[in-house]
Write a protein that holds these residues in place. Sequence first.
Motif, PDB file in Angstrom:
ATOM      1  N   GLY A 369      21.869  20.683  27.188  1.00 25.61           N
ATOM      2  CA  GLY A 369      21.966  22.059  26.721  1.00 25.61           C
ATOM      3  C   GLY A 369      20.971  22.407  25.642  1.00 25.61           C
ATOM      4  N   GLU A 370      20.403  21.387  24.961  1.00 27.87           N
ATOM      5  CA  GLU A 370      19.391  21.681  23.943  1.00 27.87           C
ATOM      6  C   GLU A 370      18.118  22.214  24.577  1.00 27.87           C
ATOM      7  N   GLU A 371      17.888  21.869  25.842  1.00 24.95           N
ATOM      8  CA  GLU A 371      16.729  22.413  26.543  1.00 24.95           C
ATOM      9  C   GLU A 371      16.922  23.882  26.897  1.00 24.95           C
ATOM     10  N   LEU A 372      18.165  24.362  26.823  1.00 25.86           N
ATOM     11  CA  LEU A 372      18.472  25.760  27.119  1.00 25.86           C
ATOM     12  C   LEU A 372      18.672  26.597  25.861  1.00 25.86           C
ATOM     13  N   GLY A 373      18.850  25.932  24.726  1.00 28.76           N
ATOM     14  CA  GLY A 373      19.138  26.655  23.490  1.00 28.76           C
ATOM     15  C   GLY A 373      20.582  27.092  23.378  1.00 28.76           C
ATOM     16  N   LEU A 374      21.504  26.298  23.912  1.00 29.24           N
ATOM     17  CA  LEU A 374      22.918  26.673  23.863  1.00 29.24           C
ATOM     18  C   LEU A 374      23.434  26.653  22.428  1.00 29.24           C
ATOM     19  N   SER A 375      24.259  27.640  22.120  1.00 33.23           N
ATOM     20  CA  SER A 375      24.879  27.753  20.800  1.00 33.23           C
ATOM     21  C   SER A 375      26.259  27.104  20.818  1.00 33.23           C
ATOM     22  N   GLU A 376      26.831  26.929  19.637  1.00 30.84           N
ATOM     23  CA  GLU A 376      28.196  26.430  19.525  1.00 30.84           C
ATOM     24  C   GLU A 376      29.167  27.470  20.066  1.00 30.84           C
ATOM     25  N   ALA A 377      30.043  27.037  20.970  1.00 29.01           N
ATOM     26  CA  ALA A 377      31.043  27.949  21.531  1.00 29.01           C
ATOM     27  C   ALA A 377      32.206  28.109  20.562  1.00 29.01           C
ATOM     28  N   ASP A 378      32.737  29.296  20.484  1.00 28.97           N
ATOM     29  CA  ASP A 378      33.903  29.576  19.642  1.00 28.97           C
ATOM     30  C   ASP A 378      35.150  29.455  20.514  1.00 28.97           C
ATOM     31  N   ILE A 379      35.857  28.347  20.384  1.00 24.75           N
ATOM     32  CA  ILE A 379      37.034  28.077  21.220  1.00 24.75           C
ATOM     33  C   ILE A 379      38.284  28.500  20.460  1.00 24.75           C
ATOM     34  N   PRO A 380      39.094  29.413  21.024  1.00 26.81           N
ATOM     35  CA  PRO A 380      40.337  29.792  20.351  1.00 26.81           C
ATOM     36  C   PRO A 380      41.305  28.621  20.307  1.00 26.81           C
ATOM     37  N   PHE A 381      42.175  28.628  19.316  1.00 30.31           N
ATOM     38  CA  PHE A 381      43.059  27.479  19.082  1.00 30.31           C
ATOM     39  C   PHE A 381      43.873  27.119  20.321  1.00 30.31           C
ATOM     40  N   GLU A 382      44.331  28.125  21.053  1.00 31.82           N
ATOM     41  CA  GLU A 382      45.184  27.832  22.217  1.00 31.82           C
ATOM     42  C   GLU A 382      44.422  27.126  23.336  1.00 31.82           C
ATOM     43  N   GLN A 383      43.087  27.090  23.265  1.00 37.32           N
ATOM     44  CA  GLN A 383      42.297  26.392  24.281  1.00 37.32           C
ATOM     45  C   GLN A 383      41.628  25.128  23.751  1.00 37.32           C
ATOM     46  N   VAL A 384      41.884  24.800  22.488  1.00 38.02           N
ATOM     47  CA  VAL A 384      41.284  23.603  21.903  1.00 38.02           C
ATOM     48  C   VAL A 384      41.859  22.351  22.564  1.00 38.02           C
ATOM     49  N   GLN A 385      40.978  21.434  22.936  1.00 40.82           N
ATOM     50  CA  GLN A 385      41.368  20.174  23.546  1.00 40.82           C
ATOM     51  C   GLN A 385      41.225  18.983  22.586  1.00 40.82           C
ATOM     52  N   ASP A 386      40.282  19.065  21.686  1.00 36.60           N
ATOM     53  CA  ASP A 386      39.934  17.940  20.829  1.00 36.60           C
ATOM     54  C   ASP A 386      41.047  17.660  19.809  1.00 36.60           C
ATOM     55  N   PRO A 387      41.600  16.434  19.785  1.00 35.94           N
ATOM     56  CA  PRO A 387      42.659  16.133  18.811  1.00 35.94           C
ATOM     57  C   PRO A 387      42.179  16.247  17.369  1.00 35.94           C
ATOM     58  N   PHE A 388      40.896  16.030  17.159  1.00 34.73           N
ATOM     59  CA  PHE A 388      40.297  16.171  15.832  1.00 34.73           C
ATOM     60  C   PHE A 388      40.406  17.621  15.375  1.00 34.73           C
ATOM     61  N   GLY A 389      40.080  18.556  16.262  1.00 31.72           N
ATOM     62  CA  GLY A 389      40.159  19.970  15.927  1.00 31.72           C
ATOM     63  C   GLY A 389      41.582  20.451  15.742  1.00 31.72           C
ATOM     64  N   ILE A 390      42.486  19.953  16.572  1.00 38.02           N
ATOM     65  CA  ILE A 390      43.892  20.338  16.448  1.00 38.02           C
ATOM     66  C   ILE A 390      44.442  19.906  15.092  1.00 38.02           C
ATOM     67  N   ALA A 391      44.059  18.707  14.648  1.00 37.44           N
ATOM     68  CA  ALA A 391      44.570  18.181  13.377  1.00 37.44           C
ATOM     69  C   ALA A 391      44.018  18.927  12.171  1.00 37.44           C
ATOM     70  N   PHE A 392      42.773  19.398  12.251  1.00 33.56           N
ATOM     71  CA  PHE A 392      42.125  19.970  11.069  1.00 33.56           C
ATOM     72  C   PHE A 392      41.893  21.477  11.164  1.00 33.56           C
ATOM     73  N   TRP A 393      42.406  22.110  12.192  1.00 29.75           N
ATOM     74  CA  TRP A 393      42.292  23.563  12.316  1.00 29.75           C
ATOM     75  C   TRP A 393      42.957  24.240  11.115  1.00 29.75           C
ATOM     76  N   PRO A 394      42.399  25.341  10.578  1.00 23.05           N
ATOM     77  CA  PRO A 394      41.186  26.036  11.011  1.00 23.05           C
ATOM     78  C   PRO A 394      39.937  25.655  10.207  1.00 23.05           C
ATOM     79  N   MET A 395      40.089  24.752   9.204  1.00 18.40           N
ATOM     80  CA  MET A 395      38.929  24.409   8.388  1.00 18.40           C
ATOM     81  C   MET A 395      37.847  23.713   9.224  1.00 18.40           C
TER      82      MET A 395
END
Length: 539
Positions: A369-395
């Motif tokens: 995706g770096e060859e395309l210039g993709l940006s960071e996607a904004d994933i709403p909490f209800e669609q978050v999969q990563d356990p790291f993100g679930i534990a530390f949301w929203p910081m």
Amino acid sequence: MSQVSWWRGAVIYQIYPRSLNDASGDGVGDLRGIINKMDYIASLNVDAIWISPFFKSPMKDFGYDISDYRCVDPMFGTMEDFDELIEQAHSKGIKVVIDQVLSHTSDQHQWFTESRTSKDNDKSDWYVWADPKEDGSAPNNWLAIFGGCAWEWEPRRSQYYLHNFLTSQPDLNFYNPDVRQAVLDNVKFWLDKGVDGFRLDAITFCYHDHLLRDNPAKPADKRQGRGFSEDNPYAYQYHYFNNTRPETVEFIEELRQLIEQYPGVVTLGEVSSEDSLATMAEYTQGTKRLHMAYSFELLTDDFSARYIRETVEALENSIGDGWPCWAIGNHDVKRVATRWGKGEFSDEMGKMLNALLCSLRGSVCSYQGEELGLSEADIPFEQVQDPFGIAFWPMFKGRDGCRTPMPWQANQPSGGFSTQAPWLPVPNEHLNRAVDIQSIDSSSMLSSYQRLLDWRKAHPVLIFGGIKFFDVSDDVLLFEREYQGVRYLVGFNLTANSTTVTNPITASMSPIPQDMLPGAILNNDVIEFAPFGCLYAKY
């Protein structure tokens, strides 16, 4: 090692298999999906692919929790698919590097299933077990990266086990020679399959302090996030006793002895320590340790000519005969277009960043995706999969934002990634950067990336040459690459403004035209950079 080794100066394209391409139609990318996109990968002119874990796993940490090191998870396909993947890649001149997660397993691995049952079974000492303190609390103050105490209670043994990541990722006991041999046997399995290298995940975590000493506290002004929020209490300690223990070097040398039996195979270590640059130098010293290592130094939010120069120079001053590998993005950190773009990212900036990465001394890991210039996607909490993100949301919102599926076709559902709803959503803004749009636009980031890598192959000085920086400006990186008497002056304007700097070279110079990059003009004794301009000049 000879300079003709394929990995020296190689561009390695990282594939996150869940998100490259879904051939099975279940919404998750797979090995067959990679095979189906091999022509595209070859068109990028990369030298190798690194595939993140595809082994059997309960997917608590999306494959970095392995329950069977010698089995392809059915989610990703079959072993026959992997065999075909290697064959297809090799037929196109592409090397195949795979992840190896050696420091820990899944808690569903048969080794741990047996180890946890009692203190006297055949695998009882295969993991890091410790008795509680007299008050029943954990053996020491060690913290897990994903939050909280690094120890989990096991009632069947009346002991704690160590986990530096999730509780479902118990740490192996590398002091046990049977464990080390079993780990090496698993590596040999994939060597016999014909892989060309291994990216060694969390290699600094293999050993722990035998005495289980407490980690000392870290002052508030020294707390740095490892590509994530500094609110994580993990940053509150110096991790001297649960990371980067001296015994790790001995195991690395054991691993290298095995690797040497398979000519051409490379090892690339992921380094995360209190002084990652020093650890990179230590782990790549001589010919008995790792071939290469990379760290998180260029995966932070700090985007400035000063910081990049200081980082590269610090490594150059310590690495000796070791070989670096640089990355500005991967599956664990916010995408570089957002992290360094800071809301002002453009195609010109993206082209410059890819050119900068590919112009440093060392090898390169380029994330899909770096060859395309993709940006960071904004994933709403209800669609978050990563356990790291679930534990530390929203910081801290986790790592899902850099793991969303590749957009292949702008006008297809989910960007042509899958015929079903994908495991993570494809952002609308990514559709405007889809492969089918960029592939027919000669001025696109994708076209620039392809031409840049093709052009780089014809210039050995950028692959093998030494590097020396010049003092010019807070906004401009300017350095010399030199190889076998050939010298290039290489420069990058890190800003969206035109800028002029003094040319430090008095010798006659010949600019090398770069139609695929924002440019710069040599005008007598000054260099005039366009916004995000790039300069290559021979002298």
